[in-house]
Design a protein around this motif. Structure first.
Motif, PDB file in Angstrom:
ATOM      1  N   ASP A   1       1.631  -1.128  -0.152  1.00 43.71           N
ATOM      2  CA  ASP A   1       0.485  -0.134  -0.293  1.00 43.71           C
ATOM      3  C   ASP A   1       1.132   0.956  -0.109  1.00 43.71           C
ATOM      4  N   ILE A   2       2.411   1.390   0.508  1.00 46.65           N
ATOM      5  CA  ILE A   2       3.080   2.151   0.401  1.00 46.65           C
ATOM      6  C   ILE A   2       3.347   2.743  -0.714  1.00 46.65           C
ATOM      7  N   LEU A   3       3.422   1.691  -1.734  1.00 49.45           N
ATOM      8  CA  LEU A   3       3.839   1.569  -3.509  1.00 49.45           C
ATOM      9  C   LEU A   3       2.958   2.584  -3.923  1.00 49.45           C
ATOM     10  N   MET A   4       1.417   2.136  -3.266  1.00 50.95           N
ATOM     11  CA  MET A   4       0.110   2.581  -3.775  1.00 50.95           C
ATOM     12  C   MET A   4       0.580   4.033  -3.525  1.00 50.95           C
ATOM     13  N   ILE A   5       0.568   4.500  -2.271  1.00 48.66           N
ATOM     14  CA  ILE A   5       0.814   5.802  -2.144  1.00 48.66           C
ATOM     15  C   ILE A   5       1.758   6.766  -2.522  1.00 48.66           C
ATOM     16  N   GLY A   6       2.865   6.179  -3.174  1.00 47.32           N
ATOM     17  CA  GLY A   6       3.946   6.297  -3.855  1.00 47.32           C
ATOM     18  C   GLY A   6       3.300   6.504  -4.781  1.00 47.32           C
ATOM     19  N   ALA A   7       2.796   5.959  -6.230  1.00 48.52           N
ATOM     20  CA  ALA A   7       2.288   5.586  -6.831  1.00 48.52           C
ATOM     21  C   ALA A   7       0.600   7.156  -7.574  1.00 48.52           C
ATOM     22  N   TYR A   8       0.483   7.463  -6.301  1.00 48.02           N
ATOM     23  CA  TYR A   8      -0.862   8.494  -6.236  1.00 48.02           C
ATOM     24  C   TYR A   8       0.263   9.743  -5.854  1.00 48.02           C
ATOM     25  N   SER A   9       1.410  10.184  -5.078  1.00 47.38           N
ATOM     26  CA  SER A   9       1.595  11.350  -4.912  1.00 47.38           C
ATOM     27  C   SER A   9       2.701  11.549  -6.025  1.00 47.38           C
ATOM     28  N   GLY A  10       3.083  10.270  -6.555  1.00 45.65           N
ATOM     29  CA  GLY A  10       4.336  10.814  -8.060  1.00 45.65           C
ATOM     30  C   GLY A  10       2.503  11.529  -9.389  1.00 45.65           C
TER      31      GLY A  10
ATOM     32  N   VAL B   1       5.898   8.461   5.577  1.00 45.92           N
ATOM     33  CA  VAL B   1       4.220   7.248   5.021  1.00 45.92           C
ATOM     34  C   VAL B   1       4.621   6.021   6.405  1.00 45.92           C
ATOM     35  N   GLY B   2       5.821   5.657   5.756  1.00 50.01           N
ATOM     36  CA  GLY B   2       6.650   4.833   5.973  1.00 50.01           C
ATOM     37  C   GLY B   2       6.309   5.043   7.545  1.00 50.01           C
ATOM     38  N   MET B   3       7.720   5.792   7.631  1.00 46.97           N
ATOM     39  CA  MET B   3       8.356   5.856   9.557  1.00 46.97           C
ATOM     40  C   MET B   3       7.652   6.244   9.821  1.00 46.97           C
ATOM     41  N   LEU B   4       6.000   6.898   9.296  1.00 48.09           N
ATOM     42  CA  LEU B   4       5.289   6.906   9.950  1.00 48.09           C
ATOM     43  C   LEU B   4       4.413   5.833  10.524  1.00 48.09           C
ATOM     44  N   VAL B   5       3.863   5.240   9.748  1.00 41.15           N
ATOM     45  CA  VAL B   5       3.531   4.059  10.473  1.00 41.15           C
ATOM     46  C   VAL B   5       4.162   3.144  10.928  1.00 41.15           C
ATOM     47  N   GLU B   6       5.306   2.576  11.126  1.00 38.12           N
ATOM     48  CA  GLU B   6       6.438   2.236  11.400  1.00 38.12           C
ATOM     49  C   GLU B   6       5.900   2.901  13.384  1.00 38.12           C
ATOM     50  N   ARG B   7       6.159   4.207  13.325  1.00 36.95           N
ATOM     51  CA  ARG B   7       6.285   5.086  14.865  1.00 36.95           C
ATOM     52  C   ARG B   7       4.742   4.562  15.266  1.00 36.95           C
TER      53      ARG B   7
END
Lengths: 234, 298
Positions: B43-52, B77-83
């Motif tokens: 889903d991070i991949l999806m977020i990357g595509a949309y933000s691109g 976003v990845g760091m936020l999810v981890e946090r």
């Protein structure tokens, strides 16, 4: 230099360390003895911030470090050489030593300390590009000790450095620990090998099921009947 | 079957494999340090595509800028999810973190549907990328060339990072023995955040490449590539970064080649092939191609 005041540590419901207090003065070599499961390793892990004491205080250099994160305790000058060596076997010998100096920025001094470790254990210099997993048990213990020296600590905690090693290597390891003390390092040495430990220590504490059973000068402990019976084989 | 047909499919397989490899590396990095299988990675991949896409359309910036921007945003976003989701569970068992990552995945997907609308959006790539080259009847687009070379460049940079930098060495140390690394003064939270940032950044690139190739994006677009990349990471030996890259290429190539070489009637079973490959690899190498079985402490 280090002072434990009435610390209590739990693993879940198990009360592993009960009201332990001990004191190490600057430049001293103190042995912490006891059988398996007496709480020696737990005590060390609590000092270095891997575990938290539920009550009591741990004063290192005038500061209570019980709530401080492990990596910050390393930065304060405390190094913990863990039980069972725990070198990074997929990293090279040199990488293992360098990660010991992870928090330091004084590159020239790091190089100097590296030379110092190599002079203590020449075999590490010969094998610096080998991965640590290919070293023998004794060499791995040397690497673990060398790695803990790379943070340039003022206080060293050694957890069973003689565990599982051949007598000739054990001799060498104790020789180095004594040398470190002579150079002015303060050392807390956890050992099951009570005789060797007391032979180089100034003072000792004997742990039994989480309590301090005995404490005193190393020579007195060596002569103590109870210690002789329990830990020195009669 | 002609040689050109085979070569054509090889190129397509490498292209698909590059995308799997980029995503699989992120899976392996977080697994190697935390023993966490991060199902939200797709889903991070999806977020990357949309933000691109938003960077390209809203700010009218060129592709390279949108790639860079999407990498940074996805890393954040990845760091936020981890946090938020994973750090509070540090030290709990693997099952708890696994279920949590599934929850994060479902959360992000549904948030995407709510905020971005479930309708697919067009993802137009710059004209020069659609240009086709034909050499000896083999067709290769600039987009394919970009995917393959970008993946190689990113993997080279990552290799340098992991081998030569202080943080990279700390990361390798953590993946082997996180407690010993703490005793060396390594701040675990920083290393973990860094692993999430790097993995998410690479997933964002994969997302944009996928979007560019298919010409459209939608909130659930990360699910299938995420799953396949996870399989690629397992094939390569989960926890091993070179293994993840290798697994990605093995999976991409075999997926394309099996469809190309088997009779057309079987092409509908494309995803089943993926699992057959996984089962075969694990039968003969239970730890994956480059993985090492670790003894579990009991």
């Amino acid at each position: 230099m280090l002072e434990l005041n009435d610390i209590n540590v739990y693993y879940g419901k198990i009360h592993a360390v009960k009201n332990i207090s001990l004191k190490i003065k600057k430049g001293e070599l103190v042995a912490l003895l006891g059988a398996n499961g007496a709480g020696k390793t737990t005590t060390l892990r609590t000092i270095s911030g891997m575990l938290r004491a539920k009550s009591g205080s741990i004063i290192f250099d005038g500061q209570d470090i019980n709530k401080i994160e492990a990596h910050k305790i390393v930065a304060m000058g405390l190094a913990h050489c863990p039980e069972g060596r725990q070198v990074f076997s997929r990293l090279s010998v040199l990488e293992n030593l360098k990660i010991g100096a992870f928090l330091r920025k004084d590159h020239k001094k790091i190089e100097k300390d590296l030379e110092l470790v190599y002079s203590l254990f020449p075999v590490l210099a010969e094998r610096k590009n080998q991965s640590a997993g290919t070293l023998s048990g004794g060499e791995q213990q040397m690497l673990a000790i060398g790695r803990s020296l790379m943070s340039n600590p003022s206080l060293l905690l050694f957890d069973e450095p003689s565990l599982g090693l051949a007598p000739i290597i054990i001799e060498k390891i104790f020789e180095v620990i004594k040398e470190l003390k002579n150079e002015g390092k303060t050392i807390l040495l956890v050992e099951q090998n009570a005789y060797n430990a007391l032979a180089i220590a100034d003072r000792g504490y004997v742990l039994e099921t989480g309590n301090i059973k005995l404490s005193g000068e190393a020579g007195d402990l060596l002569a103590n009947d109870e210690v002789k019976k329990a830990y020195l084989g009669g | 079957m002609s040689g050109t047909y085979l070569l054509q499919n090889l190129i397509d397989g490498i292209s698909l494999g590059s995308i799997y490899a980029l995503v699989a590396i992120g899976f392996s990095m977080t697994y190697s340090i935390l023993r966490l299988i991060n199902f939200a990675h797709g889903d991070i991949l999806m977020i990357g595509a949309y933000s691109g896409l938003f960077i390209m359309v809203a700010w009218q910036l060129p592709l390279w800028a949108s790639l860079l921007g999407a990498m940074i945003f996805a890393a954040f976003v990845g760091m936020l999810v981890e946090r938020i989701a994973y750090r509070p569970l540090r030290g709990s068992n693997e099952e708890a973190t696994l279920i949590t990552s599934l929850a994060v995945s479902i959360f992000i997907e549904n948030l995407g549907i709510m905020v971005l609308s479930p309708q697919p959006r067009g993802f137009a790539i710059p004209k020069f990328l659609t240009k086709l080259h034909t050499i000896n009847e083999i067709t290769i687009s600039n987009m394919t060339i970009l995917i393959i070379s970008l993946a190689i460049i990113l993997m080279l940079v990552l290799t340098y990072f992991v081998i030569c930098t202080r943080m990279g060495v700390a990361m390798r140390a953590c993946s082997e023995n996180i407690n010993a690394a703490r005793l060396m003064g390594v701040n675990i939270n920083k290393v973990v955040a860094c692993a999430f940032a790097v993995g998410s950044g690479m997933a964002a690139v994969a997302g944009i490449m996928l979007a560019g190739q298919y010409g459209r994006i939608e909130p659930l677009m990360g699910f299938v590539p995420g799953l396949k990349a996870f399989i690629a990471a397992v094939i390569g030996g989960i926890g091993s970064i070179p293994g993840a890259a290798l697994g990605g290429y093995v999976l991409g190539l075999s997926e394309i080649l099996l469809v190309a070489l088997l009779p057309a009637a079987y092409s509908g079973y494309r995803d089943a092939f993926v699992f057959i490959i996984l089962i075969l690899v694990l039968l003969f190498k239970p730890a994956g191609l480059l993985g090492t079985l670790e003894g579990r402490k009991v």
